[in-house]
Design a protein around this motif. Structure first.
Motif, short mmCIF file in Angstrom:
data_model
loop_
_atom_site.label_atom_id
_atom_site.label_comp_id
_atom_site.label_asym_id
_atom_site.label_seq_id
_atom_site.Cartn_x
_atom_site.Cartn_y
_atom_site.Cartn_z
N ILE A 72 1.01 -1.37 -0.06
CA ILE A 72 0.07 0.14 0.18
C ILE A 72 0.94 1.25 0.18
CG2 ILE A 72 -1.84 1.28 1.28
CD1 ILE A 72 -2.79 -1.48 2.59
N LEU A 73 0.86 1.79 -1.09
CA LEU A 73 1.71 3.22 -1.25
C LEU A 73 1.27 4.36 -0.44
CD1 LEU A 73 2.98 2.83 -4.85
CD2 LEU A 73 3.97 2.18 -2.98
N LYS A 74 -0.06 4.62 -0.60
CA LYS A 74 -0.66 5.65 0.16
C LYS A 74 -2.43 5.22 0.30
CE LYS A 74 -0.98 9.92 1.54
NZ LYS A 74 -0.07 10.19 2.97
N LYS A 75 -2.83 5.58 1.40
CA LYS A 75 -4.15 5.37 1.83
C LYS A 75 -5.11 6.74 1.41
CE LYS A 75 -3.07 2.36 5.66
NZ LYS A 75 -3.65 2.03 7.21
N CYS A 76 -6.18 6.42 1.02
CA CYS A 76 -7.03 7.42 0.50
C CYS A 76 -8.09 7.55 1.74
CB CYS A 76 -7.80 7.04 -0.85
SG CYS A 76 -8.97 8.26 -1.38
N LYS A 77 -8.05 8.83 2.30
CA LYS A 77 -8.80 9.14 3.34
C LYS A 77 -10.24 9.70 3.01
CE LYS A 77 -4.97 10.86 6.31
NZ LYS A 77 -4.31 11.98 7.23
N LYS A 78 -10.52 10.01 1.79
CA LYS A 78 -11.62 10.23 1.42
C LYS A 78 -12.08 10.14 0.09
CE LYS A 78 -14.78 14.52 1.06
NZ LYS A 78 -14.82 16.08 1.61
N PHE A 79 -12.69 9.01 -0.49
CA PHE A 79 -13.02 8.94 -1.75
C PHE A 79 -14.42 8.96 -2.13
CE2 PHE A 79 -13.39 6.40 -5.57
CZ PHE A 79 -12.37 6.53 -6.19
N PRO A 80 -14.79 9.64 -3.08
CA PRO A 80 -16.17 10.26 -3.34
C PRO A 80 -16.88 9.22 -4.24
CG PRO A 80 -14.64 11.21 -5.29
CD PRO A 80 -13.74 10.40 -4.10
N ASN A 81 -17.52 8.08 -3.47
CA ASN A 81 -18.17 7.02 -4.24
C ASN A 81 -19.11 7.59 -4.55
OD1 ASN A 81 -16.24 4.71 -3.35
ND2 ASN A 81 -17.08 5.29 -1.24
N LYS A 82 -19.97 8.61 -4.14
CA LYS A 82 -21.16 9.07 -4.75
C LYS A 82 -21.16 9.51 -6.12
CE LYS A 82 -20.52 13.67 -2.58
NZ LYS A 82 -21.06 14.76 -1.68
N TYR A 83 -19.89 9.96 -6.63
CA TYR A 83 -19.78 10.57 -7.95
C TYR A 83 -19.69 9.63 -9.08
CZ TYR A 83 -18.97 14.90 -5.44
OH TYR A 83 -19.26 16.13 -4.79
N PHE A 84 -19.61 8.25 -8.69
CA PHE A 84 -19.13 7.35 -9.74
C PHE A 84 -20.37 7.34 -10.71
CE2 PHE A 84 -15.77 5.11 -7.44
CZ PHE A 84 -14.93 4.96 -8.58
N ASN A 85 -21.69 7.36 -10.00
CA ASN A 85 -22.86 7.23 -10.96
C ASN A 85 -23.62 8.62 -11.04
OD1 ASN A 85 -22.73 4.16 -11.12
ND2 ASN A 85 -23.31 4.08 -9.00
N ASN A 86 -22.84 9.65 -10.47
CA ASN A 86 -23.66 10.97 -10.59
C ASN A 86 -22.57 12.07 -10.94
OD1 ASN A 86 -25.98 12.65 -10.42
ND2 ASN A 86 -25.36 12.96 -8.47
N ILE A 87 -21.56 11.67 -11.90
CA ILE A 87 -20.66 13.03 -12.02
C ILE A 87 -21.38 13.89 -12.88
CG2 ILE A 87 -19.57 11.68 -14.10
CD1 ILE A 87 -16.96 12.83 -12.84
N ASN A 88 -20.92 15.22 -12.71
CA ASN A 88 -21.52 16.28 -13.59
C ASN A 88 -20.27 16.81 -14.35
OD1 ASN A 88 -21.10 18.57 -11.81
ND2 ASN A 88 -22.38 17.44 -10.60
N LYS A 89 -20.54 17.88 -15.32
CA LYS A 89 -19.32 18.54 -15.91
C LYS A 89 -18.69 19.45 -15.04
CE LYS A 89 -19.49 16.72 -20.15
NZ LYS A 89 -18.14 16.03 -20.58
N GLU A 90 -19.42 20.18 -14.37
CA GLU A 90 -18.95 21.11 -13.59
C GLU A 90 -17.95 20.62 -12.52
OE1 GLU A 90 -18.64 25.20 -11.62
OE2 GLU A 90 -19.63 24.42 -13.44
N PHE A 91 -18.33 19.46 -11.99
CA PHE A 91 -17.43 18.74 -10.89
C PHE A 91 -16.12 18.35 -11.69
CE2 PHE A 91 -15.71 14.86 -9.13
CZ PHE A 91 -15.66 15.23 -7.72
N SER A 92 -16.31 17.66 -12.91
CA SER A 92 -15.23 17.25 -13.63
C SER A 92 -14.01 18.23 -14.03
CB SER A 92 -15.60 16.76 -15.04
OG SER A 92 -16.67 15.65 -14.97
N TYR A 93 -14.61 19.57 -14.32
CA TYR A 93 -13.66 20.64 -14.44
C TYR A 93 -12.80 20.99 -13.33
CZ TYR A 93 -16.77 20.82 -18.98
OH TYR A 93 -17.53 20.65 -20.12
N ARG A 94 -13.66 21.23 -12.14
CA ARG A 94 -13.02 21.77 -11.07
C ARG A 94 -12.31 20.74 -10.23
NH1 ARG A 94 -14.93 26.81 -9.78
NH2 ARG A 94 -16.95 27.23 -10.80
N LYS A 95 -12.50 19.57 -10.47
CA LYS A 95 -12.02 18.52 -9.68
C LYS A 95 -11.24 17.41 -10.64
CE LYS A 95 -13.45 19.92 -5.55
NZ LYS A 95 -12.59 20.71 -4.40
N ARG A 96 -10.51 17.70 -11.55
CA ARG A 96 -9.95 16.99 -12.50
C ARG A 96 -9.28 15.86 -11.75
NH1 ARG A 96 -12.02 16.97 -17.32
NH2 ARG A 96 -11.45 19.11 -17.86
N TYR A 97 -8.54 15.93 -10.79
CA TYR A 97 -7.77 14.76 -10.30
C TYR A 97 -8.84 13.81 -9.76
CZ TYR A 97 -9.09 17.65 -6.19
OH TYR A 97 -9.88 18.31 -5.40
#
Length: 408
Positions: A72-97
């Motif tokens: 395990i190289l790095k633990k993820c403390k906060k992963f946005p599971n809710k966006y997997f099925n509900n991603i929108n363009k605004e979010f994509s542009y602002r949170k490209r990572y």
């Protein structure tokens, strides 16, 4: 083999753990069947891991890596599971990572973007061009008729501008002895944002000595055909339900394009001029200027097939060589979007200074001096890389093809 990636899915079947791992290149399944209870608790969605193992396929035929060692190289403390099925363009542009992690389309688009830029570079290297760099911070803004971004040099207490085009610097290099040059870089224009406009955008500009605008037009056509075929594996694409074939280009004069795309075989000139004046923000009342303004505002958006538009009036092309009342210039339109602009370069210092003064704005006197020193017969072209990527990836907005687009 070794692979590093982020866990985006985990499932357990009896004594086997299946992990779906992604990195920027591909998705792959990891199969693990040792110390399962311990790992099941440690491995969380979002964690970045390094896996060592053998490449193969499961019984169902799924390409997988059979894990022998996992770190395990790095633990993820906060992963946005809710966006997997509900991603929108605004979010994509602002949170490209995050978008790159969960959006396969985005990974595809940027893979093609950087492949296209690489292939363009390789094409020009093969044709014996020299890649150059010119200043982004300019004392005088020049090279295109656009509003600049202003800044201040604190030490010199001097106003500067972010470049709107590298054009004048590139032609100074032609005066200096280069015969074939190109530059890929960022330009900045302090204007509106839209589906095809971003204040910061990428372009390639290239210049060749001893050819005219028709020859560089043919050169541009050949280059695009080869580069696009190498990037996407074919010359035909679909953009917004429009079929485009880069083997089939058309060339039209502005007046012929107006007649063709208005679907009218014959128009009385007096009627057309009245219509143009009524619908267009007038810059000039001369007939040929009105025609171009009408084309630019209403007709250009209707052009689907790759089309070179020629027959431009001088008032809209202050850096292009004039011939019989028009300039030797072309614009390339595809699917209603301007992709490229090129022309035979005006190399008369006297005429160039006259045109700059007509524009009634500050201009680069050093460029005039360079023309006096001698600019040989030259033609150049600029291509908007972001817009070209939009078309080959069937992307709706320029923000879809820029990693970190400008946002309000």
């Amino acid at each position: 083999m070794k692979i590093i990636g982020r866990i985006i899915n985990k499932r357990r079947f009896k004594k086997i753990i299946f992990l779906k791992l992604i990195n920027i290149r591909k998705d792959i399944q990891i199969v693990f069947n040792k110390k399962i209870e311990l790992l099941d608790k440690k491995l969380k969605i979002g964690h970045i891991i390094k896996v060592f193992g053998k490449h193969g396929k499961t019984k169902s035929g799924q390409e997988s890596i059979f894990c022998e060692k996992l770190i395990i190289l790095k633990k993820c403390k906060k992963f946005p599971n809710k966006y997997f099925n509900n991603i929108n363009k605004e979010f994509s542009y602002r949170k490209r990572y995050i978008d790159l992690v969960i959006n396969k389309k985005s990974r595809f688009v940027f893979k093609k973007r950087f492949s296209l830029i690489k292939n363009i570079r390789l094409y020009f290297y093969k044709k014996k061009f020299t890649e150059v760099e010119t200043p982004i911070l300019n004392n005088i803004y020049a090279g295109a008729d656009s509003k600049p971004f202003k800044t201040m040099h604190n030490f010199l207490k001097k106003k500067n501008y972010l470049r709107i085009s590298p054009e004048l610097y590139l032609k100074k290099l032609i005066v200096g002895g280069y015969e074939r040059i190109f530059e890929i870089g960022k330009n900045f224009r302090n204007e509106n944002c839209s589906k095809i406009h971003n204040p910061e955008f990428s372009m390639i500009e290239y210049y060749i000595v001893d050819i005219n605008y028709l020859e560089i037009m043919r050169y541009t056509k050949k280059m695009l055909l080869k580069v696009i075929k190498k990037t996407i594996g074919q010359t035909k694409i679909v953009y917004k339900n429009n079929n485009v074939d880069f083997k089939k280009f058309e060339t039209l004069k502005i007046k012929d394009a107006v007649l063709k795309y208005r679907n009218i075989k014959y128009i009385k000139k007096s009627f057309l001029i009245k219509e143009i004046i009524k619908k267009t923000k007038i810059i000039s009342y001369k007939k040929e200027n009105l025609m171009y303004q009408y084309f630019d505002e209403y007709i250009s958006k209707k052009i689907i097939k790759p089309t070179f538009i020629i027959g431009h009036p001088k008032i809209f092309s202050p850096l292009a060589l004039e011939r019989n009342g028009f300039v030797e210039r072309f614009e390339l339109y595809i699917c209603g979007i301007e992709i490229a602009n090129g022309f035979s370069e005006l190399n008369s210092a006297k005429e160039q200074e006259k045109r700059f003064k007509y524009q009634k704005k500050e201009y680069d006197m050093d460029y005039i001096e360079a023309l006096k020193f001698g600019l040989p017969k030259t033609s150049g072209c600029g291509i908007g890389l972001d817009r070209l990527v939009m078309i080959i990836t069937n992307s709706n907005s320029i923000r879809d093809v820029i990693l970190f687009p400008f946002m309000k």
